[in-house]
Design a protein around this motif. Sequence first.
Motif, PDB file in Angstrom:
ATOM      1  N   ILE A   4       0.924  -1.326   0.019  1.00 44.73           N
ATOM      2  CA  ILE A   4       0.128   0.072   0.007  1.00 44.73           C
ATOM      3  C   ILE A   4       0.958   1.243  -0.063  1.00 44.73           C
ATOM      4  CG2 ILE A   4      -1.900   1.179   1.240  1.00 44.73           C
ATOM      5  CD1 ILE A   4      -2.730  -1.318   0.404  1.00 44.73           C
ATOM      6  N   THR A   5       0.538   2.144  -0.788  1.00 42.38           N
ATOM      7  CA  THR A   5       1.126   3.431  -0.871  1.00 42.38           C
ATOM      8  C   THR A   5       0.185   4.448  -0.314  1.00 42.38           C
ATOM      9  OG1 THR A   5       2.464   2.867  -3.023  1.00 42.38           O
ATOM     10  CG2 THR A   5       2.615   5.019  -2.445  1.00 42.38           C
ATOM     11  N   TYR A   6       1.198   5.094   0.822  1.00 44.93           N
ATOM     12  CA  TYR A   6       0.164   6.289   1.492  1.00 44.93           C
ATOM     13  C   TYR A   6       1.213   7.280   1.236  1.00 44.93           C
ATOM     14  CZ  TYR A   6      -1.452   2.663   4.699  1.00 44.93           C
ATOM     15  OH  TYR A   6      -2.056   1.381   5.194  1.00 44.93           O
ATOM     16  N   VAL A   7       0.469   8.339   0.375  1.00 48.22           N
ATOM     17  CA  VAL A   7       1.072   9.552   0.040  1.00 48.22           C
ATOM     18  C   VAL A   7       0.631  10.955   0.961  1.00 48.22           C
ATOM     19  CG1 VAL A   7       1.495  11.308  -2.152  1.00 48.22           C
ATOM     20  CG2 VAL A   7       1.108   8.735  -2.176  1.00 48.22           C
ATOM     21  N   GLY A  96      -0.889  -2.843  -4.310  1.00 50.63           N
ATOM     22  CA  GLY A  96      -0.618  -1.558  -5.203  1.00 50.63           C
ATOM     23  C   GLY A  96      -1.504  -0.505  -4.846  1.00 50.63           C
ATOM     24  N   LEU A  97      -2.437  -0.544  -4.082  1.00 49.62           N
ATOM     25  CA  LEU A  97      -3.366   0.452  -3.613  1.00 49.62           C
ATOM     26  C   LEU A  97      -2.527   1.795  -3.171  1.00 49.62           C
ATOM     27  CD1 LEU A  97      -6.200   1.683  -2.958  1.00 49.62           C
ATOM     28  CD2 LEU A  97      -5.802   0.787  -0.614  1.00 49.62           C
ATOM     29  N   VAL A  98      -3.059   3.028  -3.772  1.00 52.32           N
ATOM     30  CA  VAL A  98      -2.473   4.256  -3.418  1.00 52.32           C
ATOM     31  C   VAL A  98      -3.489   5.098  -2.858  1.00 52.32           C
ATOM     32  CG1 VAL A  98      -1.399   6.369  -4.337  1.00 52.32           C
ATOM     33  CG2 VAL A  98      -0.694   4.174  -5.356  1.00 52.32           C
ATOM     34  N   VAL A  99      -3.214   5.359  -1.556  1.00 51.89           N
ATOM     35  CA  VAL A  99      -4.329   6.477  -0.953  1.00 51.89           C
ATOM     36  C   VAL A  99      -3.289   7.801  -0.617  1.00 51.89           C
ATOM     37  CG1 VAL A  99      -5.813   4.685  -0.049  1.00 51.89           C
ATOM     38  CG2 VAL A  99      -3.640   5.605   1.449  1.00 51.89           C
ATOM     39  N   THR A 100      -4.032   9.110  -0.858  1.00 54.11           N
ATOM     40  CA  THR A 100      -3.613  10.204  -0.268  1.00 54.11           C
ATOM     41  C   THR A 100      -4.128  10.713   0.870  1.00 54.11           C
ATOM     42  OG1 THR A 100      -3.271  10.462  -2.672  1.00 54.11           O
ATOM     43  CG2 THR A 100      -2.776  12.565  -1.251  1.00 54.11           C
ATOM     44  N   MET A 101      -3.582  11.384   1.954  1.00 57.33           N
ATOM     45  CA  MET A 101      -4.105  12.169   2.871  1.00 57.33           C
ATOM     46  C   MET A 101      -4.328  13.455   2.629  1.00 57.33           C
ATOM     47  SD  MET A 101      -2.032   9.365   4.013  1.00 57.33           S
ATOM     48  CE  MET A 101      -0.587   9.620   4.558  1.00 57.33           C
ATOM     49  N   PRO A 102      -5.201  14.043   3.238  1.00 57.37           N
ATOM     50  CA  PRO A 102      -5.734  15.350   3.172  1.00 57.37           C
ATOM     51  C   PRO A 102      -4.704  16.205   4.051  1.00 57.37           C
ATOM     52  CG  PRO A 102      -7.130  14.173   4.754  1.00 57.37           C
ATOM     53  CD  PRO A 102      -6.199  13.234   4.049  1.00 57.37           C
ATOM     54  N   GLU A 103      -4.769  17.552   3.814  1.00 60.63           N
ATOM     55  CA  GLU A 103      -3.808  18.424   4.347  1.00 60.63           C
ATOM     56  C   GLU A 103      -3.884  18.266   6.061  1.00 60.63           C
ATOM     57  OE1 GLU A 103      -2.109  23.042   4.547  1.00 60.63           O
ATOM     58  OE2 GLU A 103      -3.783  22.549   3.217  1.00 60.63           O
TER      59      GLU A 103
END
Length: 106
Positions: A4-7, A96-103
């Motif tokens: 898992i990719t955490y951005v 392979g999941l990619v999730v992005t965090m809010p500010e």
Amino acid sequence: MAKITYVEHDGTEHVVDVKPGMSVMEGAIKNNIPGIDADCGGACACATCHVYVKQEWLDKTGSPSAMEESMLDFAENVEPNSRLSCQIKVSDELDGLVVTMPESQH
């Protein structure tokens, strides 16, 4: 294991292995990923594990439940691809999941 990719909001990426059966939030907490607070510990009661799911992964992560949708009302900057990471169960299919965090989670 699923990668898992955490951005982070600033673009910093963290790629970690998460065991199937865990939630995306649990994977973040166990790997000290900044940007996911998870104040309620994964009970779908605080919205501090809000993430944005990349468009190509929305079908595989499923639809939010009515309870999750209600909790997203408390999150900031909600988008159509917003999810609570405590409600996304990891499976081999999410490798392979990619999730992005809010500010901010508050």
